[in-house]
Write a protein that holds these residues in place. Structure first.
Motif, PDB file in Angstrom:
ATOM      1  N   ARG A 102       1.069  -1.118   0.013  1.00 42.89           N
ATOM      2  CA  ARG A 102      -0.370  -0.088  -0.069  1.00 42.89           C
ATOM      3  C   ARG A 102       0.718   1.145  -0.080  1.00 42.89           C
ATOM      4  O   ARG A 102       0.270   2.371  -0.539  1.00 42.89           O
ATOM      5  CB  ARG A 102      -0.970  -0.070   1.099  1.00 42.89           C
ATOM      6  CG  ARG A 102      -1.852   1.484   1.691  1.00 42.89           C
ATOM      7  CD  ARG A 102      -2.538   1.149   2.569  1.00 42.89           C
ATOM      8  NE  ARG A 102      -3.584   2.424   3.134  1.00 42.89           N
ATOM      9  CZ  ARG A 102      -4.437   2.784   3.875  1.00 42.89           C
ATOM     10  NH1 ARG A 102      -4.557   1.411   4.274  1.00 42.89           N
ATOM     11  NH2 ARG A 102      -5.231   3.524   4.015  1.00 42.89           N
ATOM     12  N   ASP A 103       2.216   1.113   0.686  1.00 45.17           N
ATOM     13  CA  ASP A 103       3.169   2.373   0.978  1.00 45.17           C
ATOM     14  C   ASP A 103       4.248   2.332   0.257  1.00 45.17           C
ATOM     15  O   ASP A 103       5.109   2.848   1.579  1.00 45.17           O
ATOM     16  CB  ASP A 103       2.904   3.114   2.068  1.00 45.17           C
ATOM     17  CG  ASP A 103       1.530   3.149   3.085  1.00 45.17           C
ATOM     18  OD1 ASP A 103       0.331   3.737   2.471  1.00 45.17           O
ATOM     19  OD2 ASP A 103       1.023   2.123   3.827  1.00 45.17           O
ATOM     20  N   LEU A 104       4.430   1.022  -0.588  1.00 40.94           N
ATOM     21  CA  LEU A 104       5.658   0.506  -1.023  1.00 40.94           C
ATOM     22  C   LEU A 104       6.117   2.059  -1.142  1.00 40.94           C
ATOM     23  O   LEU A 104       7.992   1.870  -1.153  1.00 40.94           O
ATOM     24  CB  LEU A 104       5.112   0.000  -1.896  1.00 40.94           C
ATOM     25  CG  LEU A 104       7.067  -0.751  -2.987  1.00 40.94           C
ATOM     26  CD1 LEU A 104       7.688  -1.449  -1.960  1.00 40.94           C
ATOM     27  CD2 LEU A 104       6.293  -1.597  -3.975  1.00 40.94           C
ATOM     28  N   ASN A 105       6.708   2.989  -2.185  1.00 36.33           N
ATOM     29  CA  ASN A 105       7.180   3.607  -2.619  1.00 36.33           C
ATOM     30  C   ASN A 105       7.686   4.566  -1.762  1.00 36.33           C
ATOM     31  O   ASN A 105       8.793   5.382  -1.977  1.00 36.33           O
ATOM     32  CB  ASN A 105       6.722   4.641  -4.009  1.00 36.33           C
ATOM     33  CG  ASN A 105       6.698   4.089  -5.067  1.00 36.33           C
ATOM     34  OD1 ASN A 105       5.984   2.851  -5.312  1.00 36.33           O
ATOM     35  ND2 ASN A 105       5.531   4.012  -6.314  1.00 36.33           N
ATOM     36  N   ASP A 106       6.447   4.931  -0.911  1.00 35.41           N
ATOM     37  CA  ASP A 106       7.231   5.608   0.479  1.00 35.41           C
ATOM     38  C   ASP A 106       8.066   5.429   0.818  1.00 35.41           C
ATOM     39  O   ASP A 106       9.129   5.972   1.812  1.00 35.41           O
ATOM     40  CB  ASP A 106       5.599   6.173   1.211  1.00 35.41           C
ATOM     41  CG  ASP A 106       6.019   7.028   2.295  1.00 35.41           C
ATOM     42  OD1 ASP A 106       6.791   8.016   2.168  1.00 35.41           O
ATOM     43  OD2 ASP A 106       5.576   7.191   3.426  1.00 35.41           O
TER      44      ASP A 106
END
Length: 218
Positions: A102-106
């Protein structure tokens, strides 16, 4: 009468943290919130996990271990039924640790360990996808030019890695709620396997559609 030993505090912290990360997204969960949810002092939390990254790394480490065990089963896939089961199990594991996707890039931009280790995760997934393609071909379910295997395997990895993001964009308010899991996992498994439709032999193609239809009806 045998009494159960109380769970260790460190284990409880990880379980609650994973639940909160999955429900609200890692950027929206503070260590203060985790402490409050557990009913412990921030000092007790810091004793076990001195920084939030320690919590993330511990959860990611567990995911890596479970993923490695599951991906090792890829070499045994020989037919569509095997592949369907494999991808359902893989998406179940991804769902279990869905905050990562869900928040991979962050997460990758903030956490050096994840930045380096997730590249290895992608490589292991790619290797497993290539093994599945070879196994299906060996089992007579699929016919593919060897030159096509690498790009198809890469496309499968992309879908695996970003399917939950796609689901979230489609329905931001509800997509990652537990009651939506079954349908989301089924759609993900089918769409990864649908990349193989041009290469599956007739009976295997029909069997894939039948499997997807069965799950949609249920």
């Amino acid at each position: 009468m045998v009494t159960k030993k109380p769970r260790r505090t460190a284990e409880r912290i990880l379980e609650v943290t994973l639940d909160l990360f999955n429900r609200f997204g890692e950027p929206n969960v503070s260590t203060t919130l985790i402490s409050a949810e557990l009913g412990i002092s921030p000092g007790n939390l810091y004793y076990h996990y001195p920084a939030k990254d320690e919590l993330i790394n511990s959860l990611f480490g567990r995911y890596e271990q479970e993923l490695a065990t599951l991906l090792a089963a890829a070499e045994g896939v020989r037919n569509v039924e095997d592949a369907w089961l494999f991808f359902h199990m893989l998406f179940e594991l991804i769902w279990k640790q869905r905050f990562l996707y869900r928040d991979l890039n962050d997460l990758l931009s903030k956490n050096r360990r994840l930045e380096t280790h997730f590249q290895a995760v992608l490589e292991h997934k790619g290797q497993a996808m290539r093994q599945i393609l070879a196994g299906l071909q060996q089992g007579g379910a699929l016919k593919m030019d060897p030159r096509e295997a690498a790009p198809v395997a890469s496309s499968m990895v992309v879908l695996l890695s970003y399917w939950l993001s796609f689901e979230y964009v489609r329905d931001p308010r509800h997509a990652l709620e537990p009651e939506k899991a079954g349908a989301a996992l089924m759609r993900g498994a089918f769409h990864v396997l649908s990349l193989l439709l041009p290469y599956l032999e007739g009976a295997s193609r029909e069997h894939l559609f039948a499997l997807a239809g069965k799950y949609q009806q249920s």
